[in-house]
Design an enzyme around this catalytic site. Structure first.
Site, PDB file in Angstrom:
ATOM      1  N   ASP A  37       0.848  -1.190   0.000  1.00 34.83           N
ATOM      2  CA  ASP A  37       0.000   0.000   0.000  1.00 34.83           C
ATOM      3  C   ASP A  37       0.884   1.239   0.000  1.00 34.83           C
ATOM      4  O   ASP A  37       2.089   1.144   0.269  1.00 34.83           O
ATOM      5  CB  ASP A  37      -0.917   0.009   1.250  1.00 34.83           C
ATOM      6  CG  ASP A  37      -2.232   0.760   1.024  1.00 34.83           C
ATOM      7  OD1 ASP A  37      -2.166   1.971   0.699  1.00 34.83           O
ATOM      8  OD2 ASP A  37      -3.309   0.160   1.165  1.00 34.83           O
ATOM      9  N   ASP A  65       3.226   1.504  -4.629  1.00 34.53           N
ATOM     10  CA  ASP A  65       2.375   2.401  -5.406  1.00 34.53           C
ATOM     11  C   ASP A  65       2.103   1.643  -6.701  1.00 34.53           C
ATOM     12  O   ASP A  65       3.027   1.390  -7.494  1.00 34.53           O
ATOM     13  CB  ASP A  65       3.113   3.719  -5.679  1.00 34.53           C
ATOM     14  CG  ASP A  65       2.293   4.660  -6.571  1.00 34.53           C
ATOM     15  OD1 ASP A  65       1.342   4.201  -7.243  1.00 34.53           O
ATOM     16  OD2 ASP A  65       2.623   5.863  -6.613  1.00 34.53           O
ATOM     17  N   VAL A  66       0.843   1.250  -6.910  1.00 37.77           N
ATOM     18  CA  VAL A  66       0.531   0.335  -8.025  1.00 37.77           C
ATOM     19  C   VAL A  66       0.804   0.926  -9.404  1.00 37.77           C
ATOM     20  O   VAL A  66       0.795   0.205 -10.399  1.00 37.77           O
ATOM     21  CB  VAL A  66      -0.940  -0.176  -7.968  1.00 37.77           C
ATOM     22  CG1 VAL A  66      -1.163  -1.049  -6.742  1.00 37.77           C
ATOM     23  CG2 VAL A  66      -1.944   0.973  -8.027  1.00 37.77           C
ATOM     24  N   ASN A  92      -6.372  -5.056  -5.572  1.00 33.63           N
ATOM     25  CA  ASN A  92      -7.467  -4.448  -4.819  1.00 33.63           C
ATOM     26  C   ASN A  92      -7.355  -2.925  -4.716  1.00 33.63           C
ATOM     27  O   ASN A  92      -8.372  -2.248  -4.532  1.00 33.63           O
ATOM     28  CB  ASN A  92      -7.473  -5.076  -3.408  1.00 33.63           C
ATOM     29  CG  ASN A  92      -8.310  -4.286  -2.426  1.00 33.63           C
ATOM     30  OD1 ASN A  92      -9.522  -4.376  -2.423  1.00 33.63           O
ATOM     31  ND2 ASN A  92      -7.648  -3.481  -1.597  1.00 33.63           N
ATOM     32  N   TYR A 157     -14.250   6.449 -13.042  1.00 32.31           N
ATOM     33  CA  TYR A 157     -14.328   5.230 -12.221  1.00 32.31           C
ATOM     34  C   TYR A 157     -15.018   4.124 -13.018  1.00 32.31           C
ATOM     35  O   TYR A 157     -14.526   2.994 -13.090  1.00 32.31           O
ATOM     36  CB  TYR A 157     -15.067   5.537 -10.929  1.00 32.31           C
ATOM     37  CG  TYR A 157     -15.009   4.423  -9.889  1.00 32.31           C
ATOM     38  CD1 TYR A 157     -13.852   4.177  -9.165  1.00 32.31           C
ATOM     39  CD2 TYR A 157     -16.118   3.619  -9.639  1.00 32.31           C
ATOM     40  CE1 TYR A 157     -13.789   3.158  -8.219  1.00 32.31           C
ATOM     41  CE2 TYR A 157     -16.071   2.598  -8.692  1.00 32.31           C
ATOM     42  CZ  TYR A 157     -14.907   2.377  -7.986  1.00 32.31           C
ATOM     43  OH  TYR A 157     -14.852   1.366  -7.053  1.00 32.31           O
ATOM     44  N   LYS A 161     -13.180   0.619 -14.104  1.00 31.93           N
ATOM     45  CA  LYS A 161     -13.673  -0.649 -13.548  1.00 31.93           C
ATOM     46  C   LYS A 161     -14.209  -1.560 -14.661  1.00 31.93           C
ATOM     47  O   LYS A 161     -14.116  -2.781 -14.575  1.00 31.93           O
ATOM     48  CB  LYS A 161     -14.733  -0.389 -12.477  1.00 31.93           C
ATOM     49  CG  LYS A 161     -14.154   0.268 -11.213  1.00 31.93           C
ATOM     50  CD  LYS A 161     -13.097  -0.620 -10.564  1.00 31.93           C
ATOM     51  CE  LYS A 161     -12.590  -0.067  -9.251  1.00 31.93           C
ATOM     52  NZ  LYS A 161     -11.597  -0.939  -8.606  1.00 31.93           N
TER      53      LYS A 161
HETATM   54  N1  LIG Z   1     -16.246   0.513  -1.000  1.00 28.31           N
HETATM   55  C1  LIG Z   1     -17.033   0.295  -2.039  1.00 28.31           C
HETATM   56  O1  LIG Z   1     -18.241   0.597  -2.007  1.00 28.31           O
HETATM   57  C2  LIG Z   1     -16.491  -0.377  -3.282  1.00 28.31           C
HETATM   58  C3  LIG Z   1     -17.414  -0.856  -4.214  1.00 28.31           C
HETATM   59  C4  LIG Z   1     -16.944  -1.505  -5.361  1.00 28.31           C
HETATM   60  C5  LIG Z   1     -15.578  -1.659  -5.563  1.00 28.31           C
HETATM   61  N2  LIG Z   1     -14.708  -1.164  -4.637  1.00 28.31           N
HETATM   62  C6  LIG Z   1     -13.284  -1.380  -4.895  1.00 28.31           C
HETATM   63  O2  LIG Z   1     -12.728  -2.151  -3.850  1.00 28.31           O
HETATM   64  C7  LIG Z   1     -11.314  -1.879  -3.740  1.00 28.31           C
HETATM   65  C8  LIG Z   1     -10.961  -1.639  -2.289  1.00 28.31           C
HETATM   66  O3  LIG Z   1     -11.561  -0.448  -1.839  1.00 28.31           O
HETATM   67  P1  LIG Z   1     -12.080  -0.213  -0.336  1.00 28.31           P
HETATM   68  O4  LIG Z   1     -13.544  -0.176  -0.382  1.00 28.31           O
HETATM   69  O5  LIG Z   1     -11.414  -1.166   0.575  1.00 28.31           O
HETATM   70  O6  LIG Z   1     -11.577   1.286  -0.100  1.00 28.31           O
HETATM   71  P2  LIG Z   1     -10.360   1.920   0.715  1.00 28.31           P
HETATM   72  O7  LIG Z   1     -10.247   3.324   0.235  1.00 28.31           O
HETATM   73  O8  LIG Z   1     -10.503   1.666   2.161  1.00 28.31           O
HETATM   74  O9  LIG Z   1      -9.090   1.063   0.218  1.00 28.31           O
HETATM   75  C9  LIG Z   1      -8.384   1.356  -0.949  1.00 28.31           C
HETATM   76  C10 LIG Z   1      -6.910   1.115  -0.662  1.00 28.31           C
HETATM   77  O10 LIG Z   1      -6.166   1.352  -1.861  1.00 28.31           O
HETATM   78  C11 LIG Z   1      -4.999   2.062  -1.507  1.00 28.31           C
HETATM   79  N3  LIG Z   1      -4.441   2.793  -2.644  1.00 28.31           N
HETATM   80  C12 LIG Z   1      -4.913   3.910  -3.253  1.00 28.31           C
HETATM   81  N4  LIG Z   1      -4.061   4.314  -4.203  1.00 28.31           N
HETATM   82  C13 LIG Z   1      -3.039   3.422  -4.216  1.00 28.31           C
HETATM   83  C14 LIG Z   1      -1.858   3.282  -4.991  1.00 28.31           C
HETATM   84  N5  LIG Z   1      -1.515   4.165  -5.957  1.00 28.31           N
HETATM   85  N6  LIG Z   1      -1.047   2.223  -4.743  1.00 28.31           N
HETATM   86  C15 LIG Z   1      -1.355   1.334  -3.769  1.00 28.31           C
HETATM   87  N7  LIG Z   1      -2.441   1.423  -2.993  1.00 28.31           N
HETATM   88  C16 LIG Z   1      -3.272   2.453  -3.224  1.00 28.31           C
HETATM   89  C17 LIG Z   1      -5.457   2.991  -0.395  1.00 28.31           C
HETATM   90  O11 LIG Z   1      -4.356   3.527   0.340  1.00 28.31           O
HETATM   91  C18 LIG Z   1      -6.353   2.073   0.408  1.00 28.31           C
HETATM   92  O12 LIG Z   1      -5.637   1.363   1.384  1.00 28.31           O
HETATM   93  C19 LIG Z   1     -11.056  -0.703  -4.678  1.00 28.31           C
HETATM   94  O13 LIG Z   1     -10.512  -1.179  -5.900  1.00 28.31           O
HETATM   95  C20 LIG Z   1     -12.445  -0.134  -4.915  1.00 28.31           C
HETATM   96  O14 LIG Z   1     -12.526   0.572  -6.133  1.00 28.31           O
HETATM   97  C21 LIG Z   1     -15.130  -0.525  -3.521  1.00 28.31           C
END
Ligand SMILES: NC(=O)c1ccc[n+]([C@@H]2O[C@H](COP(=O)([O-])OP(=O)(O)OC[C@H]3O[C@@H](n4cnc5c(N)ncnc54)[C@H](O)[C@@H]3O)[C@@H](O)[C@H]2O)c1
Length: 250
Positions: A37, A65-66, A92, A157, A161
Site C-alpha cells: 500500500d 504504489d501500483v 485491490n 471510475y 472498472k
Molecule cells: N467501498 C465500495 O463501495 C467499493 C465498491 C466496489 C468496488 N470497490 C473497490 O474495492 C477496492 C478496495 O476499496 P475499499 O472499499 O477497501 O476502499 P479503501 O479506500 O478503504 O481502500 C483502498 C486502498 O487502496 C490504496 N491505494 C490507493 N491508491 C493506491 C496506490 N496508488 N497504490 C497502492 N495502494 C493504493 C489505499 O491507500 C487504500 O488502502 C477498490 O478497488 C475499490 O474501487 C469498492
C-alpha cells in the site's frame, strides 16, 4: 481453516478496508501475505497485528504504489524472499471519484486510470512470471458493479472498472493453459472509508434500491475473494462475481 495452506498472497491496497479484511482472512486460512500500500504506517501496523495473532511472521508490509513497475517488482521480490514464491495476487488498490464526464479534469482522469486500470495490468504483468515458476496461481481483480453498468456520475471510475473486467478475461484466456486463473469481483456499496465521500442521504437512497436493503461489509467481499484464491475454484477462470446484495439483478 486451511483453505489456503502453504500459499503466498500479495494484496495491493491492503492496508485498510477490503484489502485488510482479505489479508486477515487469508492468514486465518493458512496463507502468508504481503500487504502492499502507499499507506506505509497502516500497512506495517496491520502486518504486525496479523503476525502477532498468527503467532509468527505471517504477514509483511511493503511500500507499493501500483502505478510504479519498480514497486511491483520489489513487492513480488518480497513475496519470494520472505515466503518462497507467489500464488495469489489480489489487485485491490483503487480510488473513487464521483465527477461526471464534463466535470472530470484531465489530471483526475489520468490519476484514476493510472491507479485503477494501469495498476491492475502492471500487477498482473509482474506477478505471472513468479506464478509460472509455481506451476500456476490465482489473480483476483477487484472491479465494481460500476464496471458492469453506468450511472449519472463517476465517469472515470466506471471506465476503469469496466476495463478491469475485460483485462481479467483477456488475461484468463492468455494464461489458462498455464494454470494461472484470473477472475474479477464486482462489489456493490461496501462500508469502507472509500465511500465516506458519498453524502449520507445518497447512500441511504442507494441502499433502498438494493434487494437486501443494506451495504455490504469488507468481510463479505473477502469471503468471495477467498473462494477464488483457493483450490475450491480450481476450474474457475475468466468469470465475474457480483457481491452486491442483489443490486445487479434488478
Ligand atoms: N467501498 C465500495 O463501495 C467499493 C465498491 C466496489 C468496488 N470497490 C473497490 O474495492 C477496492 C478496495 O476499496 P475499499 O472499499 O477497501 O476502499 P479503501 O479506500 O478503504 O481502500 C483502498 C486502498 O487502496 C490504496 N491505494 C490507493 N491508491 C493506491 C496506490 N496508488 N497504490 C497502492 N495502494 C493504493 C489505499 O491507500 C487504500 O488502502 C477498490 O478497488 C475499490 O474501487 C469498492
Amino acid at each position: 481453516m486451511d483453505r489456503l495452506k502453504g500459499k503466498v498472497g500479495l494484496i495491493s491496497g491492503g492496508a485498510r478496508g477490503q484489502g485488510a479484511a482479505e489479508a486477515r482472512l487469508f492468514v486465518r486460512e493458512g496463507a502468508r501475505v504481503v500487504v502492499g500500500d502507499v499507506l506505509d504506517e497502516q500497512a506495517r501496523q496491520l502486518a504486525s497485528e496479523i503476525s502477532a495473532q498468527a503467532g509468527g511472521r505471517a504477514a509483511v508490509a511493503v511500500h507499493l504504489d501500483v502505478t510504479r513497475a519498480a514497486d511491483w517488482r520489489a513487492a513480488v521480490d518480497t513475496c519470494v524472499r520472505e515466503f518462497g514464491g507467489l500464488d495469489i495476487l489480489v489487485n485491490n488498490a483503487g480510488i473513487f471519484n464521483m465527477s461526471g464526464l464534463e466535470e472530470t479534469s484531465e489530471e483526475l482522469w489520468d490519476s484514476i486510470v493510472n491507479i485503477n486500470q494501469k495498476g491492475v495490468w502492471l500487477g498482473m504483468k509482474v506477478a505471472v512470471a513468479e506464478m509460472r515458476r509455481r506451476g500456476g496461481g490465482s489473480i483476483i481483480n477487484i472491479s465494481s458493479v460500476a464496471g458492469l453498468t453506468g450511472s449519472t456520475g463517476s465517469t472515470a471510475y466506471h471506465g476503469t472498472k469496466g476495463a478491469v473486467r475485460l483485462l481479467s478475461k483477456a488475461a484468463a484466456v492468455q494464461y489458462g493453459a498455464e494454470n494461472i486463473r484470473v477472475n474479477s469481483v464486482h462489489p456493490g456499496l461496501i462500508s469502507t472509508q472509500m465511500i465516506d465521500i458519498i453524502p449520507r442521504e445518497q447512500r441511504e437512497a442507494f441502499n433502498t434500491m438494493v434487494p437486501m436493503r443494506r451495504e455490504g461489509s469488507p468481510e463479505e467481499v473477502a469471503n468471495v475473494v477467498l473462494f477464488l484464491a483457493s483450490d475450491d475454484a480450481s476450474y474457475v477462470t475468466g468469470a465475474e462475481f457480483v457481491v452486491d446484495g442483489g443490486l445487479n439483478a434488478v
